[in-house]
Write a protein that holds these residues in place. Structure first.
Motif, PDB file in Angstrom:
ATOM      1  N   TYR A 147       0.834  -1.206   0.000  1.00 11.01           N
ATOM      2  CA  TYR A 147       0.000   0.000   0.000  1.00 11.01           C
ATOM      3  C   TYR A 147       0.870   1.257   0.000  1.00 11.01           C
ATOM      4  CZ  TYR A 147      -3.923   3.063   1.242  1.00 11.01           C
ATOM      5  OH  TYR A 147      -4.887   4.049   1.241  1.00 11.01           O
ATOM      6  N   MET A 148       2.042   1.156   0.607  1.00 11.19           N
ATOM      7  CA  MET A 148       2.962   2.292   0.613  1.00 11.19           C
ATOM      8  C   MET A 148       3.764   2.375  -0.689  1.00 11.19           C
ATOM      9  SD  MET A 148       4.491   2.333   4.503  1.00 11.19           S
ATOM     10  CE  MET A 148       5.098   0.644   4.440  1.00 11.19           C
ATOM     11  N   ILE A 149       4.187   1.215  -1.214  1.00 12.03           N
ATOM     12  CA  ILE A 149       5.112   1.179  -2.346  1.00 12.03           C
ATOM     13  C   ILE A 149       4.422   1.370  -3.698  1.00 12.03           C
ATOM     14  CG2 ILE A 149       6.689  -0.309  -3.649  1.00 12.03           C
ATOM     15  CD1 ILE A 149       7.928   0.747  -1.129  1.00 12.03           C
TER      16      ILE A 149
ATOM     17  N   MET B 240       2.965   4.867  -4.911  1.00 11.97           N
ATOM     18  CA  MET B 240       4.078   5.772  -5.182  1.00 11.97           C
ATOM     19  C   MET B 240       4.725   5.434  -6.523  1.00 11.97           C
ATOM     20  SD  MET B 240       7.433   6.522  -2.796  1.00 11.97           S
ATOM     21  CE  MET B 240       6.382   6.656  -1.348  1.00 11.97           C
ATOM     22  N   ALA B 241       4.905   4.123  -6.771  1.00  5.30           N
ATOM     23  CA  ALA B 241       5.505   3.686  -8.030  1.00  5.30           C
ATOM     24  C   ALA B 241       4.626   4.061  -9.220  1.00  5.30           C
ATOM     25  CB  ALA B 241       5.737   2.175  -8.002  1.00  5.30           C
TER      26      ALA B 241
ATOM     27  N   SER C 118       8.892   3.140 -12.599  1.00  7.08           N
ATOM     28  CA  SER C 118       9.027   4.285 -11.695  1.00  7.08           C
ATOM     29  C   SER C 118      10.427   4.880 -11.771  1.00  7.08           C
ATOM     30  CB  SER C 118       8.730   3.865 -10.252  1.00  7.08           C
ATOM     31  OG  SER C 118       9.811   3.117  -9.699  1.00  7.08           O
ATOM     32  N   LYS C 119      11.386   4.059 -12.224  1.00  2.24           N
ATOM     33  CA  LYS C 119      12.792   4.458 -12.369  1.00  2.24           C
ATOM     34  C   LYS C 119      13.450   4.800 -11.024  1.00  2.24           C
ATOM     35  CE  LYS C 119      12.306   4.745 -16.993  1.00  2.24           C
ATOM     36  NZ  LYS C 119      10.856   4.805 -17.200  1.00  2.24           N
TER      37      LYS C 119
ATOM     38  N   ASP D  22      -1.698  11.112 -15.401  1.00  3.61           N
ATOM     39  CA  ASP D  22      -2.473  11.645 -14.279  1.00  3.61           C
ATOM     40  C   ASP D  22      -1.971  10.987 -12.992  1.00  3.61           C
ATOM     41  OD1 ASP D  22      -4.404  12.288 -12.337  1.00  3.61           O
ATOM     42  OD2 ASP D  22      -5.958  12.496 -13.875  1.00  3.61           O
ATOM     43  N   ARG D  23      -1.071  11.645 -12.335  1.00  6.73           N
ATOM     44  CA  ARG D  23      -0.418  11.076 -11.155  1.00  6.73           C
ATOM     45  C   ARG D  23      -1.412  10.802 -10.027  1.00  6.73           C
ATOM     46  NH1 ARG D  23       5.379  13.022  -8.880  1.00  6.73           N
ATOM     47  NH2 ARG D  23       5.619  11.443  -7.252  1.00  6.73           N
ATOM     48  N   GLU D  24      -2.304  11.738  -9.790  1.00  6.53           N
ATOM     49  CA  GLU D  24      -3.246  11.600  -8.678  1.00  6.53           C
ATOM     50  C   GLU D  24      -4.147  10.381  -8.858  1.00  6.53           C
ATOM     51  OE1 GLU D  24      -6.722  14.190  -6.353  1.00  6.53           O
ATOM     52  OE2 GLU D  24      -5.558  15.084  -7.985  1.00  6.53           O
ATOM     53  N   VAL D  25      -4.685  10.193 -10.056  1.00  4.87           N
ATOM     54  CA  VAL D  25      -5.573   9.062 -10.313  1.00  4.87           C
ATOM     55  C   VAL D  25      -4.788   7.749 -10.311  1.00  4.87           C
ATOM     56  CG1 VAL D  25      -7.133   7.985 -11.987  1.00  4.87           C
ATOM     57  CG2 VAL D  25      -7.236  10.451 -11.581  1.00  4.87           C
TER      58      VAL D  25
END
Length: 244
Positions: free
Chosen positions: A96-98, A101-102, A152-153, A200-203
């Motif tokens: 859920y954390m990783i 973000m990726a 995600s690089k 769209d990063r947020e979505v």
């Protein structure tokens, strides 16, 4: 588990060590529940089945023990590790954390070539969800999510994700028996892909979080013992589906 499984691995990579090949064969059987949790591993019988000596077999078992896939009990032998609901939830919380973000990073830096490959993985998931091959479904899920992490690089995200990969596979396998989840999971993978394609990063992050929540839902609220019963029931369902 057969000698042919080892031979296939050596055809793919003739330079791998025998102990590494044995490790991969055993790990696959554990992840796919051909070796059930709590099963005692008979080293003599296994060595004969694979046509190998005890030395590389024990080296492979030592590696599986270090990774928590088997346990060695003094004067009793080696056993496939039992499933732990709390361990599963820890992995889900870590993902859920990783993964959101990726997905967010990938939406900002994915190339056109990588996006085309991600579309292939997305379409493959949609196809295998309509089939009854649980091994193919597991592989399709892993390819999709691992590729997003790679896109995600971020080398630290990639390293962290790789550290839990085998554990993640083991605990995800029983989820594929939940047919009611399939429609939702198909849609969420497509949503993740579309968000990344649209940058769209947020979505992308929100969709990835939703995916993890869906994986946790079947056991959410269960106490430890009832959750274990749920898992074992799903394992039996998987074995039935794989035998069909």
């Amino acid at each position: 588990m057969r000698k042919a499984d080892l031979e296939k691995l050596f055809q793919e990579n003739p330079f791998r060590s025998l102990s590494d090949a044995i490790y991969e064969v055993l790990l696959k059987d554990i992840i796919e529940f051909h070796l059930l949790p709590g099963t005692k591993i008979n080293e003599t019988q296994l060595a004969e089945c694979l046509d190998v000596s005890r030395t590389p077999l024990r080296k492979a078992l030592d590696q599986l023990q270090r990774e928590g896939h088997v346990v060695k009990i003094y004067n009793k032998g080696t056993f496939v590790s039992e499933l732990s609901v709390s361990d599963y939830f820890d992995i889900i919380d870590f993902r859920y954390m990783i993964e959101p973000m990726a997905a967010g990073f990938a939406s900002q830096c994915i190339t056109e070539k990588e996006l085309k490959q991600l579309l292939v993985y997305t379409q493959n998931i949609e196809y295998v969800y309509s089939q009854r091959d649980n091994s193919a479904l597991l592989e399709a899920e892993d390819n999709f999510h691992k590729y997003i992490v790679l896109c995600s690089k971020n080398k630290y995200l990639i390293d962290a994700y790789e550290r839990i990969e085998t554990k993640k596979k083991k605990y995800r396998m029983y989820i594929v028996a939940d047919r009611y989840l399939h429609e939702h999971l198909i849609g969420i993978h497509r949503l993740i892909y579309n968000a990344i394609a649209l940058k769209d990063r947020e979505v992308a992050e929100a969709a990835a979080r939703r995916h993890i929540i869906l994986l946790k839902a079947p056991l959410e609220g269960d106490i430890e013992e009832s959750a274990k019963k749920t898992i074992l029931a799903k394992i039996n369902t998987i074995k039935h589906l794989n035998d069909m």
